[in-house]
Motif scaffolding. Sequence first.
Motif, mmCIF file in Angstrom:
data_model
loop_
_atom_site.group_PDB
_atom_site.id
_atom_site.type_symbol
_atom_site.label_atom_id
_atom_site.label_comp_id
_atom_site.label_asym_id
_atom_site.label_seq_id
_atom_site.Cartn_x
_atom_site.Cartn_y
_atom_site.Cartn_z
ATOM 1 N N ALA A 191 37.114 94.060 -57.342
ATOM 2 C CA ALA A 191 37.942 93.117 -56.579
ATOM 3 C C ALA A 191 39.189 93.819 -56.048
ATOM 4 N N VAL A 192 39.783 94.656 -56.868
ATOM 5 C CA VAL A 192 40.969 95.408 -56.438
ATOM 6 C C VAL A 192 40.629 96.312 -55.264
ATOM 7 N N ALA A 193 39.493 96.972 -55.334
ATOM 8 C CA ALA A 193 39.071 97.864 -54.249
ATOM 9 C C ALA A 193 38.835 97.079 -52.960
ATOM 10 N N ARG A 194 38.202 95.915 -53.072
ATOM 11 C CA ARG A 194 37.988 95.093 -51.873
ATOM 12 C C ARG A 194 39.307 94.591 -51.307
ATOM 13 N N GLY A 195 40.233 94.225 -52.183
ATOM 14 C CA GLY A 195 41.545 93.783 -51.727
ATOM 15 C C GLY A 195 42.307 94.880 -51.022
ATOM 16 N N ARG A 196 42.241 96.090 -51.585
ATOM 17 C CA ARG A 196 42.894 97.235 -50.948
ATOM 18 C C ARG A 196 42.355 97.442 -49.541
ATOM 19 N N GLU A 197 41.030 97.368 -49.405
ATOM 20 C CA GLU A 197 40.416 97.546 -48.089
ATOM 21 C C GLU A 197 40.879 96.454 -47.121
ATOM 22 N N ARG A 198 40.912 95.210 -47.589
ATOM 23 C CA ARG A 198 41.348 94.104 -46.734
ATOM 24 C C ARG A 198 42.785 94.296 -46.263
ATOM 25 N N LEU A 199 43.654 94.723 -47.162
ATOM 26 C CA LEU A 199 45.059 94.920 -46.809
ATOM 27 C C LEU A 199 45.232 96.053 -45.803
ATOM 28 N N HIS A 200 44.477 97.107 -45.932
ATOM 29 C CA HIS A 200 44.602 98.213 -44.978
ATOM 30 C C HIS A 200 44.069 97.803 -43.598
ATOM 31 N N LEU A 201 43.051 96.959 -43.558
ATOM 32 C CA LEU A 201 42.578 96.428 -42.276
ATOM 33 C C LEU A 201 43.653 95.560 -41.635
ATOM 34 N N ALA A 202 44.319 94.752 -42.445
ATOM 35 C CA ALA A 202 45.391 93.906 -41.919
ATOM 36 C C ALA A 202 46.561 94.750 -41.429
ATOM 37 N N LEU A 203 46.872 95.810 -42.142
ATOM 38 C CA LEU A 203 47.943 96.710 -41.715
ATOM 39 C C LEU A 203 47.598 97.355 -40.383
ATOM 40 N N ASN A 204 46.346 97.770 -40.220
ATOM 41 C CA ASN A 204 45.907 98.343 -38.945
ATOM 42 C C ASN A 204 46.039 97.320 -37.817
ATOM 43 N N LEU A 205 45.752 96.059 -38.126
ATOM 44 C CA LEU A 205 45.889 94.994 -37.134
ATOM 45 C C LEU A 205 47.331 94.885 -36.658
ATOM 46 N N VAL A 206 48.266 94.872 -37.593
ATOM 47 C CA VAL A 206 49.687 94.808 -37.227
ATOM 48 C C VAL A 206 50.072 96.006 -36.369
ATOM 49 N N ARG A 207 49.682 97.179 -36.814
ATOM 50 C CA ARG A 207 50.006 98.414 -36.078
ATOM 51 C C ARG A 207 49.453 98.375 -34.652
ATOM 52 N N ASP A 208 48.185 98.011 -34.514
ATOM 53 C CA ASP A 208 47.531 98.068 -33.207
ATOM 54 C C ASP A 208 48.011 96.977 -32.267
ATOM 55 N N CYS A 209 48.603 95.918 -32.815
ATOM 56 C CA CYS A 209 49.144 94.846 -31.966
ATOM 57 C C CYS A 209 50.646 95.016 -31.730
ATOM 58 N N GLY A 210 51.224 96.086 -32.268
ATOM 59 C CA GLY A 210 52.634 96.377 -32.020
ATOM 60 C C GLY A 210 53.597 95.621 -32.901
ATOM 61 N N GLY A 211 53.127 95.078 -34.025
ATOM 62 C CA GLY A 211 54.000 94.340 -34.927
ATOM 63 C C GLY A 211 54.716 95.250 -35.910
ATOM 64 N N THR A 212 55.681 94.674 -36.625
ATOM 65 C CA THR A 212 56.460 95.447 -37.590
ATOM 66 C C THR A 212 56.490 94.797 -38.967
ATOM 67 N N MET A 213 55.694 93.726 -39.186
ATOM 68 C CA MET A 213 55.710 93.042 -40.475
ATOM 69 C C MET A 213 54.322 92.547 -40.856
ATOM 70 N N LEU A 214 53.893 92.900 -42.061
ATOM 71 C CA LEU A 214 52.710 92.332 -42.695
ATOM 72 C C LEU A 214 53.206 91.598 -43.927
ATOM 73 N N CYS A 215 52.904 90.303 -44.018
ATOM 74 C CA CYS A 215 53.498 89.508 -45.083
ATOM 75 C C CYS A 215 52.491 88.505 -45.649
ATOM 76 N N GLY A 216 52.968 87.676 -46.555
ATOM 77 C CA GLY A 216 52.126 86.662 -47.161
ATOM 78 C C GLY A 216 51.829 86.971 -48.617
ATOM 79 N N VAL A 217 50.733 86.412 -49.100
ATOM 80 C CA VAL A 217 50.322 86.610 -50.496
ATOM 81 C C VAL A 217 49.423 87.845 -50.537
ATOM 82 N N ILE A 218 50.069 88.991 -50.405
ATOM 83 C CA ILE A 218 49.357 90.263 -50.306
ATOM 84 C C ILE A 218 49.384 91.023 -51.629
ATOM 85 N N TYR A 219 49.854 90.376 -52.674
ATOM 86 C CA TYR A 219 49.987 90.996 -53.992
ATOM 87 C C TYR A 219 48.978 90.437 -54.999
#
Length: 284
Positions: A79-107
Motif C-alpha cells: 500500500a505504501v508503494a502504491r501511495g508513493r507512486e500515486r503521489l509522484h504522479l500527482a506531483l508530475n501533474l502539478v509540475r506539467d500544469c505549471g502549479g506550485t502546490m500539491l496539497c491535501g491528505v497526502i500523508y
Amino acid sequence: MKIGIHSMVWVGDWNADAAREAISKSAETGYDLIELSAIAPETFDTALTAKLLEEYGLECSASLGLGPDTDISSEDDDAVARGRERLHLALNLVRDCGGTMLCGVIYGALMKYSHPATERGLDNSRRVLAELADKAKESNISLGLEFCNRYETNVMNTTAQTLEFIKSIGRDNITAHLDTYHMNIEEHSIAGAIRQAAAAGKLGYVHVGESHRGQLGTGSINWTEFLGALKEVEYDGIVTFESFSSKVVHSTFSNDLAIWRNLWDDNVELAKGARQFIREHLGA
C-alpha cells in the motif's frame, strides 16, 4: 493573495469537456486559480489542461486524498508503494500544469480508522513525504499537509500536530494546509491556530469551506475570527473555496466525504457568492 476554487464545484471527473467547463467557469466567476482534484492523476491530459489554464489566464494547484490501498501511513509495504507512486504522479501533474502546490491528505488515507496511527506507519509516511518534497523542490513546488477531523484521518487533526509532523520530516518546502471545515471541529481557537502556523513560517495553503460544506456565511463557521486572523498575520498565499454537493462531486469522493445530499444545485451562483464573500471579508 490568490483566490481559488476547487474543481469539484464544477465537475466530478476530468476529461476534455470537463476541463474546459471547470477552467472557463472558474475564470468567468472571478477566480485566480483552480484546485485540480488529483484523485486519479494518471487520467489527466496535462498538455490540454496546461493549454486551457493559459487560455483562460488561470493558475492551478492540485490536491488529493489517498485511499486504503494507497495509504502511506500504513504498515502494508505494498500500500505504501502504491501511495508513493500515486503521489509522484500527482506531483508530475502539478509540475506539467505549471502549479506550485500539491496539497491535501497526502500523508495517509482519507477514511475513518478503527485504531490510532502506529509508529511504523508514521515513519513510512515521513519517509515517502521527505522523498516527495525533495523531488518537488526541483520544480519549485511545495507540499501542503491538510489536517482533517478525527473521522477522516488518524495522523493529524490539529494545526499543532501538523506542525510537529512537518518538523519531524525536516523539509523546508512542506507546509500546513489549513481548512476551516476541519478546524471548526477540532481546534480550541481558530485564530490561535492561524497565528501558530504563521509564527512557525508554515502557513502554506488555506481552504475556506462552510460547516455544512455549502455556501459561505450560511453555516456555523466564525468567519470574522478566521478571516480576521488571516489579515492579522498578513497571509498572502492561496485561499481556495471548497464546497461539495452530491449533484456534482465524483462518486468515490462523495462516499469518502459522506456527501449524501445536494447542498446546492446552481454552481455558478454558489461560486459567485463565495467569491463576493471572500472579497468583502479579505478585500482580495
